[in-house]
Design a protein around this motif. Sequence first.
Motif, short mmCIF file in Angstrom:
data_model
loop_
_atom_site.label_atom_id
_atom_site.label_comp_id
_atom_site.label_asym_id
_atom_site.label_seq_id
_atom_site.Cartn_x
_atom_site.Cartn_y
_atom_site.Cartn_z
N PRO A 69 0.83 -1.20 0.00
CA PRO A 69 0.00 0.00 0.00
C PRO A 69 0.87 1.26 0.00
CG PRO A 69 -0.84 -1.58 1.59
CD PRO A 69 0.50 -2.09 1.12
N VAL A 70 0.41 2.30 -0.72
CA VAL A 70 1.21 3.52 -0.86
C VAL A 70 1.47 4.22 0.47
CG1 VAL A 70 0.61 3.94 -3.27
CG2 VAL A 70 -0.80 4.94 -1.44
N ALA A 71 0.61 4.02 1.45
CA ALA A 71 0.79 4.68 2.75
C ALA A 71 1.72 3.90 3.66
CB ALA A 71 -0.56 4.87 3.44
N CYS A 72 2.20 2.76 3.20
CA CYS A 72 3.04 1.89 4.04
C CYS A 72 4.47 1.82 3.51
CB CYS A 72 2.46 0.47 4.08
SG CYS A 72 0.82 0.38 4.82
N GLU A 73 5.32 1.27 4.33
CA GLU A 73 6.72 1.09 3.98
C GLU A 73 7.02 -0.40 3.91
OE1 GLU A 73 10.96 2.14 6.09
OE2 GLU A 73 9.30 3.56 6.33
N LEU A 74 7.79 -0.80 2.91
CA LEU A 74 8.20 -2.20 2.79
C LEU A 74 9.15 -2.54 3.92
CD1 LEU A 74 8.27 -4.84 1.08
CD2 LEU A 74 10.26 -3.87 -0.09
N ASP A 75 8.84 -3.60 4.65
CA ASP A 75 9.73 -4.11 5.69
C ASP A 75 10.72 -5.03 4.99
OD1 ASP A 75 10.86 -5.94 7.64
OD2 ASP A 75 9.34 -5.21 9.04
N LEU A 76 11.96 -4.60 4.89
CA LEU A 76 12.96 -5.37 4.13
C LEU A 76 13.22 -6.75 4.72
CD1 LEU A 76 15.44 -2.50 3.18
CD2 LEU A 76 13.73 -3.61 1.71
N LYS A 77 13.11 -6.89 6.03
CA LYS A 77 13.30 -8.21 6.65
C LYS A 77 12.16 -9.14 6.27
CE LYS A 77 16.26 -6.87 10.43
NZ LYS A 77 16.63 -7.08 11.81
N LYS A 78 10.92 -8.65 6.32
CA LYS A 78 9.77 -9.47 5.92
C LYS A 78 9.85 -9.80 4.43
CE LYS A 78 6.47 -7.77 9.38
NZ LYS A 78 5.21 -7.00 9.57
N ALA A 79 10.29 -8.83 3.63
CA ALA A 79 10.43 -9.05 2.19
C ALA A 79 11.46 -10.15 1.92
CB ALA A 79 10.81 -7.76 1.49
N ALA A 80 12.59 -10.08 2.61
CA ALA A 80 13.64 -11.09 2.44
C ALA A 80 13.12 -12.47 2.83
CB ALA A 80 14.87 -10.72 3.26
N ALA A 81 12.40 -12.53 3.95
CA ALA A 81 11.86 -13.81 4.39
C ALA A 81 10.87 -14.36 3.36
CB ALA A 81 11.17 -13.65 5.75
#
Length: 161
Positions: A69-81
């Motif tokens: 979502p545009v109002a949120c930030e990508l969590d790089l740790k969650k993305a990596a997992a």
Amino acid sequence: MARSAKDHKTNALRELAAAGLSHEALFFEADPSMTGVEIAHAQGEEVDAVFKTLVTEGKSGAHYVFLVPVACELDLKKAAAAAGEKAVAMCKARDLLPLTGYVHGGCSPIGMKKRFPTFVDETAQLFDTIYFSGGKVGCQVRMAPDDLGLLVPFRYADLTV
């Protein structure tokens, strides 16, 4: 001021037309300084249903696409997992065009030069339709997330901070 769809075909819109999937292409005058949240408000869209397309590079060198979502930030740790990587980092804006065929602010998950593993924030499942870039600044696509999955295979994941 709205522009007509026939004036601005993108790779994403061509692929959508060829696939015959139900969607709506939306065109608007884009101010490069506007955020995704500001664009959603200006278009009268529900902010949580508007997604940005982010391209990352894993520690392995592989690339991944994330819709959040545009109002949120990508969590790089969650993305990596989600991607099965030790770590991922955002691609530099200058690397997007040669890698994907799209520029920063106009990157669509559809029609990239190469198909990359794609992940969509699980909140997309809360909406009948979501909005995301149609492949250029000032172009959005509105479609059902499940229909997007017919064209660009993806996995839902918890991806935001």
